[in-house]
Design a protein around this motif. Sequence first.
Motif, mmCIF file in Angstrom:
data_model
loop_
_atom_site.group_PDB
_atom_site.id
_atom_site.type_symbol
_atom_site.label_atom_id
_atom_site.label_comp_id
_atom_site.label_asym_id
_atom_site.label_seq_id
_atom_site.Cartn_x
_atom_site.Cartn_y
_atom_site.Cartn_z
ATOM 1 N N MET A 140 1.585 58.674 30.388
ATOM 2 C CA MET A 140 1.253 58.410 31.778
ATOM 3 C C MET A 140 1.923 59.378 32.740
ATOM 4 N N HIS A 141 3.045 59.982 32.344
ATOM 5 C CA HIS A 141 3.736 60.849 33.302
ATOM 6 C C HIS A 141 2.866 62.029 33.722
ATOM 7 N N LYS A 142 1.913 62.443 32.860
ATOM 8 C CA LYS A 142 1.013 63.538 33.225
ATOM 9 C C LYS A 142 -0.017 63.126 34.266
ATOM 10 N N LEU A 143 -0.202 61.824 34.443
ATOM 11 C CA LEU A 143 -1.177 61.322 35.413
ATOM 12 C C LEU A 143 -0.510 60.872 36.709
ATOM 13 N N ALA A 144 0.799 61.084 36.809
ATOM 14 C CA ALA A 144 1.549 60.681 38.002
ATOM 15 C C ALA A 144 1.841 61.885 38.884
ATOM 16 N N ALA B 200 -3.929 60.189 41.108
ATOM 17 C CA ALA B 200 -2.676 59.979 40.364
ATOM 18 C C ALA B 200 -2.419 58.481 40.220
ATOM 19 N N VAL B 201 -1.746 58.119 39.140
ATOM 20 C CA VAL B 201 -1.389 56.715 38.954
ATOM 21 C C VAL B 201 -0.363 56.329 40.019
ATOM 22 N N LYS B 202 -0.510 55.111 40.537
ATOM 23 C CA LYS B 202 0.355 54.722 41.649
ATOM 24 C C LYS B 202 0.527 53.204 41.661
ATOM 25 N N MET B 203 1.745 52.767 41.924
ATOM 26 C CA MET B 203 1.997 51.363 42.166
ATOM 27 C C MET B 203 1.758 51.097 43.649
ATOM 28 N N ILE B 204 0.766 50.277 43.950
ATOM 29 C CA ILE B 204 0.435 49.924 45.324
ATOM 30 C C ILE B 204 1.247 48.713 45.771
ATOM 31 N N GLU B 205 1.420 47.759 44.864
ATOM 32 C CA GLU B 205 2.158 46.534 45.173
ATOM 33 C C GLU B 205 2.798 46.020 43.894
ATOM 34 N N ARG B 206 4.045 45.589 43.979
ATOM 35 C CA ARG B 206 4.744 45.089 42.799
ATOM 36 C C ARG B 206 4.095 43.800 42.281
ATOM 37 N N TYR B 207 4.173 43.614 40.966
ATOM 38 C CA TYR B 207 3.743 42.357 40.376
ATOM 39 C C TYR B 207 4.822 41.300 40.590
ATOM 40 N N PRO B 208 4.433 40.053 40.820
ATOM 41 C CA PRO B 208 5.445 38.998 40.888
ATOM 42 C C PRO B 208 6.093 38.818 39.521
ATOM 43 N N PRO B 209 7.388 38.582 39.444
ATOM 44 C CA PRO B 209 8.079 38.519 38.156
ATOM 45 C C PRO B 209 7.565 37.427 37.229
ATOM 46 N N GLU B 210 6.985 36.367 37.794
ATOM 47 C CA GLU B 210 6.528 35.274 36.937
ATOM 48 C C GLU B 210 5.376 35.673 36.016
ATOM 49 N N ALA C 4 4.212 64.313 40.831
ATOM 50 C CA ALA C 4 5.559 64.773 40.485
ATOM 51 C C ALA C 4 6.620 64.185 41.397
ATOM 52 N N ASN C 5 6.252 63.837 42.633
ATOM 53 C CA ASN C 5 7.231 63.322 43.593
ATOM 54 C C ASN C 5 7.247 61.802 43.661
ATOM 55 N N ASP C 6 6.585 61.133 42.711
ATOM 56 C CA ASP C 6 6.555 59.675 42.693
ATOM 57 C C ASP C 6 7.762 59.159 41.911
ATOM 58 N N PRO C 7 8.685 58.444 42.543
ATOM 59 C CA PRO C 7 9.868 57.956 41.823
ATOM 60 C C PRO C 7 9.536 57.039 40.651
ATOM 61 N N MET C 8 8.327 56.481 40.615
ATOM 62 C CA MET C 8 7.962 55.590 39.526
ATOM 63 C C MET C 8 7.822 56.314 38.187
ATOM 64 N N VAL C 9 7.924 57.659 38.207
ATOM 65 C CA VAL C 9 7.991 58.365 36.932
ATOM 66 C C VAL C 9 9.243 57.947 36.161
ATOM 67 N N PHE C 10 10.150 57.234 36.814
ATOM 68 C CA PHE C 10 11.293 56.636 36.124
ATOM 69 C C PHE C 10 10.842 55.920 34.852
ATOM 70 N N PHE C 11 9.706 55.246 34.918
ATOM 71 C CA PHE C 11 9.250 54.428 33.795
ATOM 72 C C PHE C 11 8.602 55.252 32.682
ATOM 73 N N TYR C 12 7.938 56.338 33.005
ATOM 74 C CA TYR C 12 6.940 56.887 32.104
ATOM 75 C C TYR C 12 7.538 57.777 31.020
ATOM 76 N N GLY C 13 7.689 57.212 29.831
ATOM 77 C CA GLY C 13 8.070 57.985 28.663
ATOM 78 C C GLY C 13 6.875 58.171 27.751
ATOM 79 N N ASP C 14 6.771 59.332 27.135
ATOM 80 C CA ASP C 14 5.677 59.610 26.207
ATOM 81 C C ASP C 14 6.013 59.068 24.818
ATOM 82 N N GLY C 15 4.979 58.716 24.083
ATOM 83 C CA GLY C 15 5.195 58.280 22.708
ATOM 84 C C GLY C 15 3.920 57.747 22.091
#
Length: 338
Positions: A147-151, A215-225, A153-164
């Motif tokens: 997914m990091h290739k679809l994000a 690009a992939v983007k988080m628009i709104e966080r999911y509720p934790p439940e 480069a300046n999106d901090p949510m790349v924190f999550f995206y590991g390849d595998g």
Amino acid sequence: MHATIVSTGSYLPEIEVSNDVLRAKFHAQSPEFVDKMEASTGIRSRWHAPADWAASDLALRAAQQALQRAGKSAEDIDLIILGTDSPDYITPATSVVLQAKLGAKNAGTFDVACACASFPTAMSNAAGLMATNPALKTVLVVAVYQMHKLAAANDPMVFFYGDGAGAAVLERSDEQGFIAAAFQADGTYAGNWLIQAGGTVEPATEAAVREGRTAVKMIERYPPEINNEGWPRLVRRVAENGGFAVSDIDFLIFTQVRKPTIELVMQSLALPMHKTHMIMEQWGYTGSACIPMALDDALQQKKIKPGDLVVMIGSGVGYNQAASAFRMPTEEKRLFGD
């Protein structure tokens, strides 16, 4: 006849992107973001493939390892099912690309595209098809994430995206392997985390690219439940479908996105932490691939034993959630060694 797991494989690429690298990259933009995310998720690093690789290149290596461990050639495969939400192309299916790269000339293919629920969904599909189609003797299930290739480069949510990538080889057996599946979803969250343009809702345009909608983007966080309550509910549902008690489960593997969520869910199920396994701390969030990668790693560490009842719980954007329960074979040296 039943579908049983006879081997697994995984692939982690070689380029490490540590949290320190991201701290330096995003310090001016969001100085506390990486620290907060590390504390929230437990993720300390992630790994990326070379820039010229596609998802199918990662999938190829996991598939080759699983086949080698199974003592199978690519020509032995009857069907390839590939799960991902970071495909090589919108069309054709990435499974077709993998089939050609692998040389699996006798295999049919299809993709499963329900994000990080793709692997348990694909495994359940494989088991059902094998139970009703005697010609399907060997099925390769692969899940891959890039997914990091679809994000952006300046999106901090790349924190999550590991390849595998991770893979499993299934064979027909008179010993029960697959036991049950369960599924749940809520499409009202489809707009929370997505690629907005590039499909039929909004075809890709210069404006869409310029404005970041391709690009992939988080628009709104999911509720934790969604996971905190949804995962235990799904575990109980697959247990009911399979005719076993939650306490009968020997091992659980969850989507590898937040360590605290897994700890909370295991507590909710009254199961000890030694009955689960986590890889996100060292490998990052490998999305569609994280469940087979965690399964393979747990097997290599001999945390899963012959005859164990293993439940896989996948949770992905959309949102989709899926569970698949397998009884591990009792005598399978290809899976457990000597």
